[in-house]
Design a protein around this motif. Structure first.
Motif, PDB file in Angstrom:
ATOM      1  N   PRO A   1       1.109   7.884   7.380  1.00 39.70           N
ATOM      2  CA  PRO A   1       1.708   8.489   6.179  1.00 39.70           C
ATOM      3  C   PRO A   1       2.588   7.491   5.437  1.00 39.70           C
ATOM      4  O   PRO A   1       3.218   6.619   6.046  1.00 39.70           O
ATOM      5  CB  PRO A   1       2.551   9.641   6.741  1.00 39.70           C
ATOM      6  CG  PRO A   1       2.027   9.876   8.124  1.00 39.70           C
ATOM      7  CD  PRO A   1       1.548   8.554   8.606  1.00 39.70           C
ATOM      8  N   SER A   2       2.652   7.622   4.135  1.00 43.30           N
ATOM      9  CA  SER A   2       3.568   6.807   3.344  1.00 43.30           C
ATOM     10  C   SER A   2       5.004   7.104   3.748  1.00 43.30           C
ATOM     11  O   SER A   2       5.343   8.232   4.110  1.00 43.30           O
ATOM     12  CB  SER A   2       3.380   7.114   1.857  1.00 43.30           C
ATOM     13  OG  SER A   2       4.429   6.533   1.097  1.00 43.30           O
ATOM     14  N   LEU A   3       5.858   6.077   3.676  1.00 41.01           N
ATOM     15  CA  LEU A   3       7.273   6.253   4.029  1.00 41.01           C
ATOM     16  C   LEU A   3       8.156   6.501   2.813  1.00 41.01           C
ATOM     17  O   LEU A   3       9.374   6.621   2.963  1.00 41.01           O
ATOM     18  CB  LEU A   3       7.784   5.024   4.788  1.00 41.01           C
ATOM     19  CG  LEU A   3       7.113   4.752   6.137  1.00 41.01           C
ATOM     20  CD1 LEU A   3       7.763   3.558   6.810  1.00 41.01           C
ATOM     21  CD2 LEU A   3       7.167   5.975   7.035  1.00 41.01           C
ATOM     22  N   HIS A   4       7.580   6.570   1.615  1.00 42.10           N
ATOM     23  CA  HIS A   4       8.384   6.946   0.452  1.00 42.10           C
ATOM     24  C   HIS A   4       9.039   8.300   0.720  1.00 42.10           C
ATOM     25  O   HIS A   4       8.395   9.224   1.207  1.00 42.10           O
ATOM     26  CB  HIS A   4       7.507   7.052  -0.800  1.00 42.10           C
ATOM     27  CG  HIS A   4       7.216   5.723  -1.433  1.00 42.10           C
ATOM     28  ND1 HIS A   4       8.197   4.930  -1.976  1.00 42.10           N
ATOM     29  CD2 HIS A   4       6.053   5.061  -1.619  1.00 42.10           C
ATOM     30  CE1 HIS A   4       7.656   3.832  -2.469  1.00 42.10           C
ATOM     31  NE2 HIS A   4       6.357   3.885  -2.265  1.00 42.10           N
ATOM     32  N   ASN A   5      10.307   8.409   0.442  1.00 40.68           N
ATOM     33  CA  ASN A   5      11.104   9.644   0.590  1.00 40.68           C
ATOM     34  C   ASN A   5      11.044  10.265   1.976  1.00 40.68           C
ATOM     35  O   ASN A   5      11.325  11.459   2.153  1.00 40.68           O
ATOM     36  CB  ASN A   5      10.762  10.687  -0.495  1.00 40.68           C
ATOM     37  CG  ASN A   5       9.320  11.171  -0.492  1.00 40.68           C
ATOM     38  OD1 ASN A   5       8.916  11.933   0.369  1.00 40.68           O
ATOM     39  ND2 ASN A   5       8.568  10.729  -1.475  1.00 40.68           N
ATOM     40  N   VAL A   6      10.687   9.479   2.987  1.00 42.29           N
ATOM     41  CA  VAL A   6      10.535  10.025   4.335  1.00 42.29           C
ATOM     42  C   VAL A   6      11.852  10.592   4.866  1.00 42.29           C
ATOM     43  O   VAL A   6      11.858  11.550   5.651  1.00 42.29           O
ATOM     44  CB  VAL A   6       9.976   8.941   5.290  1.00 42.29           C
ATOM     45  CG1 VAL A   6      10.979   7.818   5.515  1.00 42.29           C
ATOM     46  CG2 VAL A   6       9.540   9.552   6.606  1.00 42.29           C
TER      47      VAL A   6
ATOM     48  N   HIS B   1       0.829  -1.208   0.000  1.00 42.79           N
ATOM     49  CA  HIS B   1       0.000   0.000   0.000  1.00 42.79           C
ATOM     50  C   HIS B   1       0.859   1.251   0.000  1.00 42.79           C
ATOM     51  O   HIS B   1       0.522   2.258   0.630  1.00 42.79           O
ATOM     52  CB  HIS B   1      -0.938  -0.019   1.208  1.00 42.79           C
ATOM     53  CG  HIS B   1      -1.879  -1.182   1.237  1.00 42.79           C
ATOM     54  ND1 HIS B   1      -2.938  -1.304   0.358  1.00 42.79           N
ATOM     55  CD2 HIS B   1      -1.897  -2.299   2.013  1.00 42.79           C
ATOM     56  CE1 HIS B   1      -3.583  -2.430   0.589  1.00 42.79           C
ATOM     57  NE2 HIS B   1      -2.973  -3.064   1.587  1.00 42.79           N
ATOM     58  N   GLY B   2       1.975   1.199  -0.724  1.00 38.40           N
ATOM     59  CA  GLY B   2       2.839   2.369  -0.831  1.00 38.40           C
ATOM     60  C   GLY B   2       3.447   2.769   0.498  1.00 38.40           C
ATOM     61  O   GLY B   2       3.671   3.946   0.748  1.00 38.40           O
ATOM     62  N   TRP B   3       3.713   1.782   1.361  1.00 36.28           N
ATOM     63  CA  TRP B   3       4.265   2.012   2.698  1.00 36.28           C
ATOM     64  C   TRP B   3       3.310   2.801   3.593  1.00 36.28           C
ATOM     65  O   TRP B   3       3.717   3.518   4.494  1.00 36.28           O
ATOM     66  CB  TRP B   3       5.646   2.650   2.638  1.00 36.28           C
ATOM     67  CG  TRP B   3       6.632   1.830   1.857  1.00 36.28           C
ATOM     68  CD1 TRP B   3       7.110   2.100   0.604  1.00 36.28           C
ATOM     69  CD2 TRP B   3       7.238   0.592   2.268  1.00 36.28           C
ATOM     70  NE1 TRP B   3       7.978   1.106   0.203  1.00 36.28           N
ATOM     71  CE2 TRP B   3       8.081   0.169   1.211  1.00 36.28           C
ATOM     72  CE3 TRP B   3       7.168  -0.194   3.419  1.00 36.28           C
ATOM     73  CZ2 TRP B   3       8.823  -1.011   1.267  1.00 36.28           C
ATOM     74  CZ3 TRP B   3       7.906  -1.359   3.473  1.00 36.28           C
ATOM     75  CH2 TRP B   3       8.725  -1.756   2.416  1.00 36.28           C
TER      76      TRP B   3
ATOM     77  N   GLN C   1      -0.687   4.503  -5.063  1.00 32.80           N
ATOM     78  CA  GLN C   1      -0.595   3.285  -4.254  1.00 32.80           C
ATOM     79  C   GLN C   1      -1.046   3.488  -2.812  1.00 32.80           C
ATOM     80  O   GLN C   1      -1.169   2.511  -2.070  1.00 32.80           O
ATOM     81  CB  GLN C   1       0.862   2.796  -4.229  1.00 32.80           C
ATOM     82  CG  GLN C   1       1.492   2.550  -5.575  1.00 32.80           C
ATOM     83  CD  GLN C   1       2.995   2.315  -5.449  1.00 32.80           C
ATOM     84  OE1 GLN C   1       3.499   1.980  -4.381  1.00 32.80           O
ATOM     85  NE2 GLN C   1       3.717   2.508  -6.544  1.00 32.80           N
ATOM     86  N   THR C   2      -1.261   4.727  -2.385  1.00 35.40           N
ATOM     87  CA  THR C   2      -1.348   5.013  -0.950  1.00 35.40           C
ATOM     88  C   THR C   2      -2.751   5.316  -0.429  1.00 35.40           C
ATOM     89  O   THR C   2      -2.898   5.887   0.650  1.00 35.40           O
ATOM     90  CB  THR C   2      -0.414   6.184  -0.581  1.00 35.40           C
ATOM     91  OG1 THR C   2      -0.841   7.364  -1.271  1.00 35.40           O
ATOM     92  CG2 THR C   2       1.020   5.869  -0.964  1.00 35.40           C
TER      93      THR C   2
END
Length: 376
Positions: free
Chosen positions: A137-142, A115-117, A306-307
């Motif tokens: 929250p998504s973890l992409h680029n966190v 689910h997009g992190w 994805q999120t």
């Protein structure tokens, strides 16, 4: 043409797209996008966006926007063998229920790669089935964000990575020492930590460092980035039209720009549910400044397809719902009685972000915009 010209002045940009192409775009798209463009119009649009991003049509920007053009995010270089071990340790910890008091929850319970992190749910289950108020929250680029969490309460990814371990409705450990004791007692973890960090006890700093190492490796290239890098076939005609709407009529570009697709600021969309059971005052709960009532951090739109669900409370299950919110000009805050109207925070809860206004998007435009968002 006037709106494109005005936006160019406001952004202080030098647009070098040819006058012929820019004029056609102005006539075709600035005022007549209520129906799907004809093939020849889309060909003109594709010609404009085939140029380097510095020569794309000028975005429609508000005067106070510190705009950076959309583009490719520089991903971390290939890790060294030592870094690979550090990341692998972080990955195992991230997915291990050993970190929770009940041995039933892992970091990945709320931040799932599928689910997009994020969680795929409005809120994620915590200890004893407790539920928080906010969407994970998504973890992409966190690792690249100056503020973390929806209200920006986190500024250190290391600290933020450890925080859920001792929150009662999340992983519910009484303290970090109890987590470290379980890791010490696991002979495999003891060996892995020693391999990465050398001899010595397993500390909170080492635990946080491994979790951070894993989270810095979650980003991947997007289809839009391939288009921006020069692959003309990376976007369909509908997605390309959506890109143009994103930068112009739909006004998304005022808050979502640059490679990270966020301004990293806090905005009030009038969805704080002020005075209701679901009330969440956002940034105000961190700063206690009245101006911050109802403001939430602008999320990155990378991998946004994805999120789902979206917004701080998972209010919208689809991107189409989010687009409808912005199209109508944000949400609603109203006082249901004299007591709520007299609340000194009420006027601030009604202060809609200056970047939000009704858009008048057609159904076709909304569909094109949603299609483009799924390429990010």
């Amino acid at each position: 043409m006037s709106r494109l010209a005005d936006s160019s002045k406001a952004a202080s940009l030098c647009c070098v797209v040819s006058l012929t192409v820019l004029t056609m775009l102005g006539m075709i798209f600035a005022h007549a996008t209520s129906v799907t463009p004809r093939d020849e119009h889309l060909a003109t649009l594709r010609q404009a966006y085939a140029r380097p991003a510095t020569e794309w049509p000028a975005p429609w920007l508000d005067a106070d926007v510190a705009f950076v053009e959309l583009g490719k995010l520089n991903l971390p270089s290939s890790p060294s063998s030592h870094e690979q071990r550090r990341v692998a340790l972080g990955a195992r910890l991230f997915h291990d229920t050993l970190l929770s008091a009940g041995n039933d929850l892992a970091c990945s319970t709320c931040h799932d790669e599928r689910h997009g992190w994020s969680s795929g749910m409005p809120t994620a289950p915590g200890h004893a089935l407790a539920r928080g108020r906010r969407n994970p929250p998504s973890l992409h680029n966190v690792a690249l964000r100056p503020y973390l969490a929806w209200d920006g309460r986190g500024s250190s990814l290391a600290a933020q990575s450890l925080a859920p371990l001792t929150i009662s409705e999340e992983m519910a450990n009484k303290d970090l020492d109890s987590v470290l004791a379980r890791l010490h007692a696991d002979t495999d973890y003891a060996a892995r930590f020693a391999e990465v960090y050398g001899a010595g006890s397993i500390s909170a700093d080492k635990l946080a460092d491994a979790l951070v190492a894993f989270q810095t490796r979650l980003e991947t290239e997007t289809r839009f980035e391939r288009f921006a890098a020069g692959d003309p076939n990376a976007l369909t005609d509908q997605e390309l039209w959506g890109l143009h709407l994103f930068r112009t009529k739909a006004r998304c570009i005022n808050c979502h720009f640059g490679p990270l697709l966020t301004d990293d600021r806090f905005h009030n969309l009038k969805i704080s549910f002020f005075g209701e059971k679901a009330q969440d005052l956002g940034r105000y709960q961190v700063t206690h400044l009245a101006d911050d009532v109802g403001r939430f951090r602008t999320p990155s739109l990378r991998h946004v397809g994805q999120t789902a669900p979206y917004m701080h409370n998972g209010l919208f299950p689809t991107l189409e719902g989010v687009i409808n919110l912005y199209d109508r000009g944000g949400g609603e805050v109203w006082a249901r009685n004299k007591s709520e109207a007299a609340n000194p925070l009420y006027p601030f809860a009604t202060h809609l972000s200056s970047h939000i206004r009704p858009l008048g998007l057609s159904d076709q435009e909304k569909a094109a915009l949603a299609s483009f968002l799924r390429t990010l």
